[in-house]
Design a protein around this motif. Structure first.
Motif: not given
Lengths: 434, 163
Positions: A123, A164-166
């Motif tokens: 992440y 996964m991106t914030g």
């Protein structure tokens, strides 16, 4: 002898980040090669012997965390790397992600093998969007070279990594909030128990470690837990990436063995190099905004988990923000509190409202209208936040405040008397919105 | 404004990312970037909700929770000034003043020609270069008045070239 010890940052700036060839030439993936021939329990034992403690901030012993997940006989299990490096003053995970991504990938793959996980997630915070593509390129080249993906290095073990991106939320650095965010939801923390080892990502048993923690795993595999421990102190194995910023001559990321003193870190020519200007150093903030402030009388404390803890300090994320005498502690704490007002997710009252009240009280000090009662009220509020907040964010939001109340009381008193020793308050125009 | 980005383009973004629920954040970020005006229009949010089979309220929950999203159009270039403690100590206040004076707008505002929006950001890990700003994915540090003027000039000229 040099005080810098490049154990996990040795490749940074020296190899082409996404090049498996470069990485292997520098000794990369030998940890994975070794691990794949070892039984998982033996790998966990090495991590335990290394006394590796979580590098994200909480400092939880990694070996114990791994042991707990290992004992859970429920599959699938997931591996998650917390690359939501949001503690202001912290930029060491960025260095690893940017300059040596394959090391992080190798560490996550070894963890995957230990738990027989087939999917790992990293992440990466939205603010680091620029390095997400490069990290994907590193994943792709590891897959092409057979170190990741289906049937790794000719074994029956398969493992895939997903980025996964914030999208901008400090609270997502809290592991359970991060898992919610990975699932595409708002990143509010979960009620614990159940712990993430039992009910984690997609309700499955999950291991969550920080970027730097994973980056240490290949080294521990290569040199063994005992040798790794020997670089640090008896309770804090190995090295730590520290991030120096603020009024310090040489800001930047440095890898140091545990056990150097705070004075070494801040003043040594090779490291911080002392104050950046003519003014003397007044205090420093350890481990991010949620960490405690340290003071000159504590400079001879060794930088390691237990010794700092004994003095009410902590390693946290590794951030060391240095403030000289031009900084007013009230003004500084207002900036810290403003940060928490912005980042509070609003779920619980102590954090959501408490930070606003703290800000209002600090502002009274800055305006010269505060009294002795306001000082006592700040003390009470800081205790209240620590004890009654729902998650780590609120619990730690007033840590800096409480350490400053205790150690810089004279400066609070001066403001009550209408004086600002740093010459910042009473004259300053408020600059726009809060 | 939703006319700027066509429905087919939004559908293509969703197709490219995959329509799994956990892709919501990355889909919305991609739409925001493609919008040209750094925001997610309500029409597109509705489309995402339909395609991912989630309620629109969930999409808005996400859009309003995370600081990087905007549901209102912003300038072509969003200038994000860090005011976290390390930058605060390095006089982020004066960086704010330089930008507001150079652009003639306050923090949170957009210039009349819709070219620049000024806003605060949380720390993006460039503390060793404090005070810092971020424009898109580009980071500018050790800000001085001359540097700020130069940065603004570069973006103004860059946008003229595009036209």
């Amino acid at each position: 002898m040099s005080k810098i010890m490049p154990l996990i940052s040795a490749n940074c700036g020296k190899i082409s980040p996404a090049s498996v060839e470069d990485y292997v030439r520098a000794g990369g993936f030998s940890g994975l090669q070794k691990a794949l021939k070892m039984p998982p329990t033996q790998i966990i034992n090495e991590v335990k012997k290394a006394k590796l403690r979580g590098r994200g901030g909480a400092g939880y012993p990694a070996g114990s965390k791994w042991q707990q997940l290992y004992e859970i006989k429920h599959f699938p299990k997931y591996i998650v790397c917390n690359a939501d490096e949001g503690e202001p003053g912290t930029f060491k995970d960025k260095l690893l992600l940017e300059k040596d991504p394959l090391r992080v990938i190798e560490g996550m793959t070894i963890a995957g093998y230990v738990f027989n996980a087939h999917d790992g997630y990293i992440y990466i915070r939205g603010e680091y969007a620029a390095l997400q593509d490069d990290f994907q390129a590193a994943i792709d080249s590891a897959v092409r070279a057979g170190y990741l993906g289906d049937k790794i290095l000719g074994t029956d073990y398969s493992y895939h990594l997903h980025i996964m991106t914030g999208a901008g939320a400090y609270v997502c650095g809290e592991n359970s909030a991060m898992l919610n965010s990975i699932e595409g939801k708002v990143g509010r923390p979960r009620v614990k128990p159940p712990h993430l080892a039992e009910v984690g990502l997609f309700q499955q048993p999950t291991l969550v470690n920080n970027v730097e923690s994973f980056a240490n795993i290949p080294t521990i595999m290569q040199i063994g837990g005992e040798k790794y421990l020997s670089y640090g102190t008896v309770d804090s194995g190995g090295t730590k990436l520290i991030c120096l910023s603020g009024n310090v001559a040489n800001p930047g990321v440095y890898e140091v063995p545990f056990g150097l003193t705070l004075r070494d870190l801040i003043y040594d020519e090779e490291l911080g190099g002392g104050p950046s200007g003519q003014k003397k150093i007044k205090f420093f903030h350890l481990g991010g905004q949620s960490g405690p402030c340290g003071f000159l009388s504590q400079l001879d404390t060794p930088y390691c988990y237990q010794a700092l803890r004994d003095k009410g300090l902590s390693v946290g994320s590794g951030a060391i923000v240095v403030m000289d005498e031009s900084v007013c502690v009230i003004d500084y704490l207002k900036a810290v509190t403003e940060f928490f007002i912005h980042e509070s997710c609003g779920k619980c009252t102590p954090c959501r409202e408490g930070n606003k009240q703290i800000y209002a009280l600090l502002d009274k000090f800055a305006q010269g209208t505060a009294s002795k009662e306001d000082y006592a009220l700040l003390q009470r509020l800081s205790t209240l936040l620590a004890k009654a907040s729902f998650c780590g964010l609120g619990q730690a939001a007033a840590t800096a405040l409480s350490t400053c109340l205790k150690n810089l009381q004279a400066e609070f008193d001066a403001h009550i008397e209408g004086r600002c020793p740093a010459g910042v308050c009473f004259t300053k125009q408020e600059s726009g919105e809060q | 404004m939703s006319g700027e980005l066509k429905k087919e383009q939004v559908l293509a973004i969703i197709k490219n990312k995959g329509n799994a629920k956990e892709k919501l954040l990355s889909i919305l970020l991609a739409i925001q970037e493609a919008s040209g005006w750094n925001y997610v229009d309500k029409e597109w949010a509705k489309l995402v909700a339909t395609e991912l089979e989630i309620p629109l309220t969930k999409v808005y929950d996400v859009l309003t929770f995370y600081a990087m999203f905007s549901t209102e159009p912003r300038g072509k270039y969003v200038i994000e000034i860090c005011k976290s403690a390390p930058c605060h100590v390095a006089k982020a206040d004066s960086a704010v003043q330089m930008f507001t004076e150079e652009l003639g707008i306050k923090m949170g505002e957009t210039t009349a020609n819709n070219l620049f929006t000024l806003q605060y950001t949380s720390c993006f890990g460039a503390c060793d270069l404090a005070p810092v700003v971020k424009i898109g994915e580009k980071v500018y540090g050790h800000l001085t008045r001359e540097k700020v003027a130069e940065i603004i000039k570069t973006y103004r000229e860059g946008s003229r070239c595009l036209k």
